[in-house]
Scaffold this active site. Structure first.
Site, PDB file in Angstrom:
ATOM      1  N   ARG A 165       0.813  -1.213   0.000  1.00  0.00           N
ATOM      2  CA  ARG A 165       0.000   0.000   0.000  1.00  0.00           C
ATOM      3  C   ARG A 165       0.853   1.272   0.000  1.00  0.00           C
ATOM      4  O   ARG A 165       0.298   2.368  -0.091  1.00  0.00           O
ATOM      5  CB  ARG A 165      -0.962  -0.008   1.190  1.00  0.00           C
ATOM      6  CG  ARG A 165      -2.084  -1.031   0.994  1.00  0.00           C
ATOM      7  CD  ARG A 165      -3.270  -0.872   1.925  1.00  0.00           C
ATOM      8  NE  ARG A 165      -3.127   0.060   2.994  1.00  0.00           N
ATOM      9  CZ  ARG A 165      -3.095  -0.242   4.290  1.00  0.00           C
ATOM     10  NH1 ARG A 165      -3.210  -1.480   4.683  1.00  0.00           N
ATOM     11  NH2 ARG A 165      -2.963   0.699   5.195  1.00  0.00           N
ATOM     12  N   ASN A 166       2.162   1.129   0.099  1.00  0.00           N
ATOM     13  CA  ASN A 166       3.002   2.318  -0.002  1.00  0.00           C
ATOM     14  C   ASN A 166       2.942   2.792  -1.448  1.00  0.00           C
ATOM     15  O   ASN A 166       3.086   2.004  -2.383  1.00  0.00           O
ATOM     16  CB  ASN A 166       4.445   2.007   0.409  1.00  0.00           C
ATOM     17  CG  ASN A 166       5.258   3.264   0.578  1.00  0.00           C
ATOM     18  OD1 ASN A 166       5.426   4.043  -0.370  1.00  0.00           O
ATOM     19  ND2 ASN A 166       5.760   3.483   1.780  1.00  0.00           N
ATOM     20  N   GLN A 167       2.741   4.076  -1.644  1.00  0.00           N
ATOM     21  CA  GLN A 167       2.532   4.615  -2.989  1.00  0.00           C
ATOM     22  C   GLN A 167       3.827   5.036  -3.688  1.00  0.00           C
ATOM     23  O   GLN A 167       3.771   5.579  -4.795  1.00  0.00           O
ATOM     24  CB  GLN A 167       1.581   5.816  -2.908  1.00  0.00           C
ATOM     25  CG  GLN A 167       0.202   5.428  -2.436  1.00  0.00           C
ATOM     26  CD  GLN A 167      -0.715   6.628  -2.279  1.00  0.00           C
ATOM     27  OE1 GLN A 167      -0.299   7.715  -1.892  1.00  0.00           O
ATOM     28  NE2 GLN A 167      -1.981   6.426  -2.589  1.00  0.00           N
ATOM     29  N   PHE A 168       4.979   4.740  -3.092  1.00  0.00           N
ATOM     30  CA  PHE A 168       6.239   5.216  -3.657  1.00  0.00           C
ATOM     31  C   PHE A 168       6.416   4.817  -5.122  1.00  0.00           C
ATOM     32  O   PHE A 168       6.664   5.670  -5.981  1.00  0.00           O
ATOM     33  CB  PHE A 168       7.436   4.721  -2.838  1.00  0.00           C
ATOM     34  CG  PHE A 168       8.738   5.163  -3.422  1.00  0.00           C
ATOM     35  CD1 PHE A 168       9.243   6.424  -3.146  1.00  0.00           C
ATOM     36  CD2 PHE A 168       9.460   4.340  -4.283  1.00  0.00           C
ATOM     37  CE1 PHE A 168      10.437   6.854  -3.707  1.00  0.00           C
ATOM     38  CE2 PHE A 168      10.650   4.762  -4.848  1.00  0.00           C
ATOM     39  CZ  PHE A 168      11.140   6.021  -4.555  1.00  0.00           C
TER      40      PHE A 168
ATOM     41  N   SER B   7       4.858   8.932   1.154  1.00  0.00           N
ATOM     42  CA  SER B   7       4.200   7.931   0.311  1.00  0.00           C
ATOM     43  C   SER B   7       3.617   6.792   1.146  1.00  0.00           C
ATOM     44  O   SER B   7       2.969   5.898   0.618  1.00  0.00           O
ATOM     45  CB  SER B   7       5.201   7.362  -0.706  1.00  0.00           C
ATOM     46  OG  SER B   7       6.253   6.663  -0.048  1.00  0.00           O
TER      47      SER B   7
END
Length: 161
Positions: A37-40, A136
């Site tokens: 789920r980290n948007q990086f 992020s």
């Protein structure tokens, strides 16, 4: 003590993105921004035009470095339960002067979130272009992806130098 990940930089690096310290999923995988789920990587795909989601981790790093963008963290080691920056205890800082020695073309230092952003003034004072980015992390859910992206695009636009 938990120990972070090594820097992902080379002599061509012009931009580096510094996080605070890898989350539990990233430490377990030994990969930057491994939490699903980290948007990086999604943000970096939009910033660079690279389809990072469709590639393995090693290829992601190769493509990121091809854009002359590196990764590292401000914290080398710490005690922490969970993945939140607020839970970091007994932080030991990374020797950030390594970036100056190993990245002779470094001109911009970006900070992924407020915790890493605490190091911003040091780099700005040293003459680097700096940018503190909204995190992020999935913990930063109050800001939409599009709002984050509008700021993250500044990593390369305008390109330094």
């Amino acid at each position: 003590m938990l120990v972070g990940l090594p820097p992902v930089v080379d002599e061509r690096t012009r931009i580096v993105i510094l996080g605070s310290f890898p989350g539990a999923a990233s430490l377990a995988a030994q990969q930057y921004y491994a939490h699903p789920r980290n948007q990086f990587w999604r943000l970096m795909s939009a910033v660079t035009g690279e389809p990072f989601a469709d590639t393995g981790y090693d290829e992601r790093l190769v493509r990121l470095l091809a854009h002359r963008i590196g990764l590292w963290d401000t914290v080398a080691a710490c005690k922490r339960e969970g993945s939140l920056d607020t839970a970091i205890r007994q932080a030991q800082a990374n020797e950030l002067s390594i970036l100056e020695r190993h990245c002779p073309h470094l001109v911009r230092v970006c900070f992924n979130g407020k915790t890493s952003g605490k190091s911003e003034q040091r780099f700005r004072t040293a003459g680097f272009d700096t940018l503190v980015l909204p995190s992020s992390s999935p913990a930063n859910a109050q800001m939409s992806f599009d709002n984050k992206l509008s700021i993250w695009k500044k990593i390369v636009d305008p390109a330094p130098g």
